[in-house]
Scaffold this active site. Structure first.
Site, PDB file in Angstrom:
ATOM      1  N   ARG A  24      47.261  32.045  16.112  1.00  0.00           N
ATOM      2  CA  ARG A  24      46.884  31.446  17.401  1.00  0.00           C
ATOM      3  C   ARG A  24      48.050  30.723  18.072  1.00  0.00           C
ATOM      4  O   ARG A  24      49.071  30.461  17.445  1.00  0.00           O
ATOM      5  CB  ARG A  24      45.713  30.478  17.214  1.00  0.00           C
ATOM      6  CG  ARG A  24      46.038  29.238  16.407  1.00  0.00           C
ATOM      7  CD  ARG A  24      44.793  28.385  16.308  1.00  0.00           C
ATOM      8  NE  ARG A  24      45.045  27.035  15.835  1.00  0.00           N
ATOM      9  CZ  ARG A  24      44.472  25.957  16.329  1.00  0.00           C
ATOM     10  NH1 ARG A  24      43.624  26.054  17.337  1.00  0.00           N
ATOM     11  NH2 ARG A  24      44.701  24.763  15.841  1.00  0.00           N
ATOM     12  N   LYS A 160      59.162  24.309   7.714  1.00  0.00           N
ATOM     13  CA  LYS A 160      58.118  25.325   7.466  1.00  0.00           C
ATOM     14  C   LYS A 160      58.176  26.318   8.617  1.00  0.00           C
ATOM     15  O   LYS A 160      57.925  25.957   9.767  1.00  0.00           O
ATOM     16  CB  LYS A 160      56.759  24.641   7.365  1.00  0.00           C
ATOM     17  CG  LYS A 160      55.569  25.588   7.452  1.00  0.00           C
ATOM     18  CD  LYS A 160      54.342  24.978   6.826  1.00  0.00           C
ATOM     19  CE  LYS A 160      53.055  25.564   7.360  1.00  0.00           C
ATOM     20  NZ  LYS A 160      51.902  25.191   6.546  1.00  0.00           N
ATOM     21  N   GLU A 218      53.399  31.034   2.221  1.00  0.00           N
ATOM     22  CA  GLU A 218      52.024  30.590   2.384  1.00  0.00           C
ATOM     23  C   GLU A 218      51.184  31.713   2.983  1.00  0.00           C
ATOM     24  O   GLU A 218      51.591  32.362   3.954  1.00  0.00           O
ATOM     25  CB  GLU A 218      52.077  29.392   3.348  1.00  0.00           C
ATOM     26  CG  GLU A 218      50.899  28.498   3.303  1.00  0.00           C
ATOM     27  CD  GLU A 218      51.158  27.201   4.101  1.00  0.00           C
ATOM     28  OE1 GLU A 218      52.270  26.628   4.027  1.00  0.00           O
ATOM     29  OE2 GLU A 218      50.231  26.772   4.795  1.00  0.00           O
ATOM     30  N   LYS A 267      43.505  21.281   2.544  1.00  0.00           N
ATOM     31  CA  LYS A 267      43.415  20.618   3.857  1.00  0.00           C
ATOM     32  C   LYS A 267      42.033  19.994   3.953  1.00  0.00           C
ATOM     33  O   LYS A 267      41.039  20.636   3.587  1.00  0.00           O
ATOM     34  CB  LYS A 267      43.575  21.639   4.993  1.00  0.00           C
ATOM     35  CG  LYS A 267      44.969  22.205   5.125  1.00  0.00           C
ATOM     36  CD  LYS A 267      45.042  23.179   6.289  1.00  0.00           C
ATOM     37  CE  LYS A 267      46.390  23.855   6.324  1.00  0.00           C
ATOM     38  NZ  LYS A 267      46.331  25.174   6.948  1.00  0.00           N
ATOM     39  N   CYS A 295      47.676  20.393   6.904  1.00  0.00           N
ATOM     40  CA  CYS A 295      46.830  19.907   8.002  1.00  0.00           C
ATOM     41  C   CYS A 295      46.646  21.017   9.029  1.00  0.00           C
ATOM     42  O   CYS A 295      47.384  21.990   9.030  1.00  0.00           O
ATOM     43  CB  CYS A 295      47.480  18.701   8.676  1.00  0.00           C
ATOM     44  SG  CYS A 295      49.084  19.056   9.428  1.00  0.00           S
TER      45      CYS A 295
END
Ligand SMILES: C[C@H](N)C(=O)N[C@@H](CCC(=O)O)C(=O)O
Ligand SMILES: [Mg+2]
Length: 362
Positions: A24, A160, A218, A267, A295
């Site tokens: 997104r 990241k 990830e 999270k 998060c």
């Protein structure tokens, strides 16, 4: 200390730049704030992130879950009955984890106030200082290299990097970033489900062969594709961290027992709050699996609750708690103290909020 009122509102915060992942694009932080008031005049705050493509939680569903489904079940309850309140929240309806997380953190905020202690101390008190990474959105390689360099100049030690949009270009992205920042900085990557398992193995091996020194990857594959996740874990050297594949403690148990990933990203918005996140920590610790605390795009309300959990548990060794760092403003006074990458937890009762700005209550 009894719950006598519950209100919700919408918080809006501009971002420094658009946040872009394989899933997104976000142009403004827009989330739901929960305010729980007690008969003693204490206030507990929580936040639910609107992240339909990950959790399915929308503004409408969050409002409905909190006000119509959960509120009637907990109003009048005493904060000292923490376990019973958490059970009622959890049993009110299935899923809707972000709504549950918002209530859970507001209740923990009040539980800390009741005991006149910061939440992280009540839960374990392992550390009061956390160092977060910062996320570089997925864009053209040159722009990502510039963003990474800017972060390194600000002192971030871990970047990241969002990938997963096009595996060939992802390799270029990482090369451009390494060229720009060198090798003294840690790079972790997040594909946000963007690759197939075979594509993931191919591109990750290319990154290994190119000596790009990636700390971890990830969620390389779709959230539901646990077999694919395991295939990647078994076929690359880079450690694999499960994110969207792990919501509940049961999801974590399945991933850990099947060795489908090397690490787990907890999270609050996926677990349904601190109460369930603690179960994941305990399970992971039993199996010796280290956790990241991550998060969604959350303000300092949600992030303060996450930081208190991170401060409590030693099994959480990696921190992706950069929501407030991506925002152009911080309308929250009190809570966790963000100084770029260094986050400090103070000795204030509960979560320590003073004022929540940019929020319109319904
Ligand atoms: C903001 C954080 N660094 C992050 O990347 N979180 C998520 C995605 C959050 C979102 O889309 O709101 C992640 O996938 O780890
Ligand atoms: Mg992720």
């Amino acid at each position: 200390m009894k719950i006598c009122d519950m209100q919700i509102g919408k918080i809006n915060i501009p971002l420094k730049k658009p946040f872009k992942t394989a899933l997104r694009e976000v142009y403004e932080l827009e989330n739901v704030v929960v305010k729980i008031v007690t008969d003693t005049g204490n206030i507990g705050y929580g936040e639910a992130a609107i992240t339909p493509v990950i959790t399915g939680d929308t503004l409408g569903s969050i409002k409905w879950a909190i006000m119509d489904q959960i509120k009637p079940k907990v109003i009048g309850m005493d904060i000292e009955n923490l376990e019973e309140i958490m059970k009622r929240i959890d049993n009110s309806l299935v899923h809707n984890e972000s709504s549950k997380a918002a209530l859970d953190m507001a209740i923990y905020d009040l539980f800390g106030q009741l005991h006149d202690a910061p939440v992280f101390k009540l839960l374990g008190g392992f550390r009061n200082k956390i160092v977060t990474d910062i996320t570089v959105s997925v864009n053209e390689p040159e722009e990502m290299a510039r963003d990474a360099k800017e972060a390194v100049e600000k002192g971030y030690e871990t970047i990241k990097v969002k990938v997963g949009k096009d595996s060939k270009k992802d390799l270029e992205r990482l090369k451009a970033i390494r060229n720009a920042i060198g090798y003294s900085v840690n790079i972790r990557i997040d594909a946000n489900q963007g690759w197939t398992s075979k594509e993931a193995v191919k591109v990750l091996r290319m990154m290994e062969d190119a000596g790009l020194s990636i700390e971890l990857v990830e969620q390389p594959v779709k959230a539901y594709d646990i077999a694919g996740l395991k295939y990647v874990t078994e076929n690359v050297e880079i450690p694999v961290l499960a994110d969207e594949s792990v919501f509940s403690p049961l999801d974590a148990a399945n991933i850990i027992q099947n060795r489908a990933a090397d690490l787990v990203n907890i999270k609050l918005m996926k677990a349904g709050g601190i109460h369930n996140a603690l179960k994941i920590c305990n399970f992971a610790e039993t199996y010796g699996v280290q956790c990241m605390l991550g998060c969604m795009m959350e303000s300092k309300i949600g992030l303060t609750a996450a930081c208190h959990l991170a401060g409590a548990k030693s099994i959480i060794t990696k921190f992706d708690l950069d929501g407030p760092n991506l925002c152009a403003e911080d309308p929250i006074t009190g809570g966790a103290n963000y100084d770029e990458y260094t986050i400090t937890l103070e000795d204030k009762p509960g979560l320590g909020f003073e004022e929540i700005g940019n929020t319109i209550y319904y």
